[in-house]
Design an enzyme around this catalytic site. Structure first.
Site, PDB file in Angstrom:
ATOM      1  N   TYR A 138     -91.599 -51.171 -82.858  1.00  0.00           N
ATOM      2  CA  TYR A 138     -92.161 -51.739 -81.632  1.00  0.00           C
ATOM      3  C   TYR A 138     -90.998 -52.071 -80.691  1.00  0.00           C
ATOM      4  CZ  TYR A 138     -95.015 -55.152 -78.890  1.00  0.00           C
ATOM      5  OH  TYR A 138     -95.667 -55.869 -77.899  1.00  0.00           O
ATOM      6  N   LYS A 168     -93.923 -47.586 -80.802  1.00  0.00           N
ATOM      7  CA  LYS A 168     -94.728 -48.277 -79.786  1.00  0.00           C
ATOM      8  C   LYS A 168     -93.737 -48.663 -78.716  1.00  0.00           C
ATOM      9  CE  LYS A 168     -97.162 -52.757 -79.364  1.00  0.00           C
ATOM     10  NZ  LYS A 168     -97.224 -52.721 -77.932  1.00  0.00           N
ATOM     11  N   SER A 170     -92.929 -50.236 -75.362  1.00  0.00           N
ATOM     12  CA  SER A 170     -93.359 -51.134 -74.283  1.00  0.00           C
ATOM     13  C   SER A 170     -92.207 -51.353 -73.310  1.00  0.00           C
ATOM     14  CB  SER A 170     -93.814 -52.479 -74.857  1.00  0.00           C
ATOM     15  OG  SER A 170     -95.059 -52.338 -75.494  1.00  0.00           O
ATOM     16  N   ASP A 196     -99.432 -50.231 -69.617  1.00  0.00           N
ATOM     17  CA  ASP A 196    -100.745 -49.655 -69.328  1.00  0.00           C
ATOM     18  C   ASP A 196    -100.847 -49.093 -67.901  1.00  0.00           C
ATOM     19  OD1 ASP A 196    -100.702 -51.140 -71.618  1.00  0.00           O
ATOM     20  OD2 ASP A 196    -102.458 -52.348 -71.177  1.00  0.00           O
ATOM     21  N   GLU A 197    -100.163 -49.756 -66.959  1.00  0.00           N
ATOM     22  CA  GLU A 197    -100.260 -49.315 -65.574  1.00  0.00           C
ATOM     23  C   GLU A 197     -99.463 -48.035 -65.299  1.00  0.00           C
ATOM     24  OE1 GLU A 197     -98.920 -51.945 -67.105  1.00  0.00           O
ATOM     25  OE2 GLU A 197     -98.851 -53.544 -65.619  1.00  0.00           O
ATOM     26  N   VAL A 211    -100.798 -48.352 -76.788  1.00  0.00           N
ATOM     27  CA  VAL A 211    -101.147 -49.680 -77.307  1.00  0.00           C
ATOM     28  C   VAL A 211    -101.006 -50.651 -76.144  1.00  0.00           C
ATOM     29  CG1 VAL A 211    -100.634 -51.473 -79.009  1.00  0.00           C
ATOM     30  CG2 VAL A 211     -99.977 -49.120 -79.485  1.00  0.00           C
ATOM     31  N   SER A 213    -102.642 -54.445 -73.914  1.00  0.00           N
ATOM     32  CA  SER A 213    -103.543 -55.583 -73.770  1.00  0.00           C
ATOM     33  C   SER A 213    -104.795 -55.219 -72.984  1.00  0.00           C
ATOM     34  CB  SER A 213    -102.818 -56.720 -73.046  1.00  0.00           C
ATOM     35  OG  SER A 213    -102.499 -56.317 -71.729  1.00  0.00           O
TER      36      SER A 213
END
Ligand SMILES: CC(=O)N[C@@H]([C@@H](O)[C@H](O)[C@H](O)CO)[C@@H](O)CC(=O)C(=O)O
Length: 291
Positions: A138, A168, A170, A196-197, A211, A213
């Protein structure tokens, strides 16, 4: 070597932690929450002990509930990162005992690993504590402060961590992400994007899933974007991505304004609200989701 029942792909929701008014974990709504994710959002994988769900504060035994038969989830991945190796290993063993489908680990962020080898050795020891479970790294440098590039970390990783199954990611560094994909084309790794954006850009770079929120409440919309991308309708996919961006921007502003509470008001800790249920109707107004 451990292999998942099937490769982790598509959307994975970083779980919220449902709480009661008294600040206890609200086990009674977990079934309803999973139903909502699967049936209303089309999201069949979850990431437990997520950053969103206050990872380090939530007991992993909560996730026993998500693994109960009849919940229709494809995969339950549990984050087992901790500040000490021993604790992380215990969490990994516990995840295996309760029947998780995989474990994920962040870089320790207090006494930080300062080279790739130190970080890899930490991850290797954690992975070895649950040798039958697929392992995911992660990567979230903005929160851990560990800036070792994911591309560097992945170089030769299977020699050290035979159960390594994916990343993952991020972070917004799409060059690093793209290099991870490019340099590991021979492997069957899952490349799960976590901003996500920006997901559409990551799909172009080879993301195999995501992955995040927002899949708690934008899962359906994001699945429509994935479908448009799959159908090579890039203009439609871009419309969905812009719509999602506008919505996230709206939610972030809303959350920020809620955080400005007066001294006497009580607020729930970050990530532990029942936000998707409370605000779904308000937020899904035509104005914000107009694309
Ligand atoms: C920093 C952060 O919390 N990033 C989120 C994103 O889903 C993020 O909330 C989203 O892109 C909106 O900004 C995820 O990458 C984190 C996540 O998956 C988790 O909670 O474990």
């Amino acid at each position: 070597m451990a292999f998942p029942k099937k490769k982790l792909q598509g959307l994975v929701a970083a779980t919220i932690t449902p709480m009661t008014e008294n600040g206890e974990i609200n086990f009674s709504v977990i079934g309803q929450y999973v139903d909502y994710l699967v049936k209303e959002q089309g999201v069949k994988n979850i990431f437990g002990k997520s950053t969103l769900g206050m990872s380090l504060h939530v007991s992993s035994s909560v996730f026993r509930r998500y693994i109960l038969p009849g919940y229709q989830l494809d995969q339950v991945i549990i984050h087992v990162g901790a500040l000490s190796l021993k604790e992380s290993q215990e969490l990994a063993q516990h995840a295996a005992e309760i029947g998780a489908d995989g474990i994920a680990v962040i870089a320790p962020f207090f006494l930080k690993p300062w080279t790739k080898d130190i970080l890899i050795n930490f991850l290797k020891e954690v992975a070895a504590a649950a040798p039958a479970l697929p392992f995911y790294y992660y990567h979230i440098p903005a929160l851990t402060g560990v800036k070792i590039r994911a591309e560097e970390l992945l170089d030769g990783i299977l020699d050290k961590i035979p159960t390594f199954q994916g990343l993952k990611f991020s972070d917004t560094d799409l060059l690093d992400f793209g290099q991870c994909v490019d340099q590991n084309r021979q492997q069957q790794f899952a490349f799960l994007f976590g901003v996500d954006e920006q997901l559409l850009s990551a799909l172009v770079m080879g993301a195999t899933g995501a992955v995040g929120s927002t899949y708690n409440y934008l899962g359906k919309k994001t699945n429509q974007m994935l479908e448009a991308f799959e159908q090579k309708d890039f203009s439609l996919a871009l419309n969905y991505q812009f719509c999602i961006q506008r919505f996230i921007n709206f939610v972030v502003k809303l959350e920020n304004s809620k955080l400005k509470v007066s001294k006497n008001q009580r607020t729930l800790p970050l990530g532990t609200t029942n936000f998707p249920f409370l605000h779904r109707e308000d937020c899904l107004s035509r104005r914000t989701l107009n694309y």
